[in-house]
Design a protein around this motif. Sequence first.
Motif, short mmCIF file in Angstrom:
data_model
loop_
_atom_site.label_atom_id
_atom_site.label_comp_id
_atom_site.label_asym_id
_atom_site.label_seq_id
_atom_site.Cartn_x
_atom_site.Cartn_y
_atom_site.Cartn_z
N HIS A 28 46.61 40.99 44.74
CA HIS A 28 45.47 40.20 44.28
C HIS A 28 44.94 39.39 45.44
O HIS A 28 45.71 38.91 46.28
CB HIS A 28 45.89 39.25 43.15
N ARG A 35 42.42 41.50 41.16
CA ARG A 35 43.36 42.55 41.59
C ARG A 35 42.62 43.57 42.45
O ARG A 35 41.50 43.97 42.14
CB ARG A 35 43.97 43.25 40.39
N TYR A 84 51.89 40.87 42.81
CA TYR A 84 52.31 40.73 41.43
C TYR A 84 53.02 42.01 41.03
O TYR A 84 52.56 43.11 41.35
CB TYR A 84 51.10 40.52 40.49
N LYS A 87 55.16 43.70 34.56
CA LYS A 87 56.11 42.94 33.73
C LYS A 87 57.07 43.81 32.95
O LYS A 87 58.22 43.46 32.77
CB LYS A 87 55.34 42.03 32.78
#
Length: 173
Positions: A28, A35, A84, A87
């Motif tokens: 990002h 992003r 990032y 998740k």
Amino acid sequence: MNNYIKSFTKKMDKLLWREEFTNIIYLHDKEDKERLDQVIFLKKNNEDVVGFYIRGNNPLISVNKVYSLDDFNLYATYDELIEYEEKNFKLFKTECIRLYFNPDYNELLGIFLSDIDGFSSLIILFLQDEIRIVNDCKISDIDTVFEKFFLQVSVGNIIVYEKINPKNVWMLL
């Protein structure tokens, strides 16, 4: 198999075959928090990475982290980048690879990676100036994914090479 396809199969053998992937790293822009959709990195269990960058017809590939060596020249455009990680990424070892090529041009359209059972998988789609990821896609659903994103290419005409354990050879499907 032409030289272009041979080149990609050798790269995939060296970089992706029988590797255990622990996550996907997205970058990002720190300034606007957007992003970068043209670059991703696959993180291996030993913390090494395989990076993909697309601008045009074919991806560039790197084994360097963006902070170590900016192979994609991202810092020419961005002052600071933030990593990032996905998740809900499921760890898997690549024991099946499929490479999807445009039948009319030397162009890699996508890569399918999965474990031997197909329970965990990842499709990387190269869309001219964007990389799309589809997680946990069944092999039977791949045609639907390609039809959705590649309107200019008939799915029935796409050239597909597969390498699956224990055969360990690239086969035209």
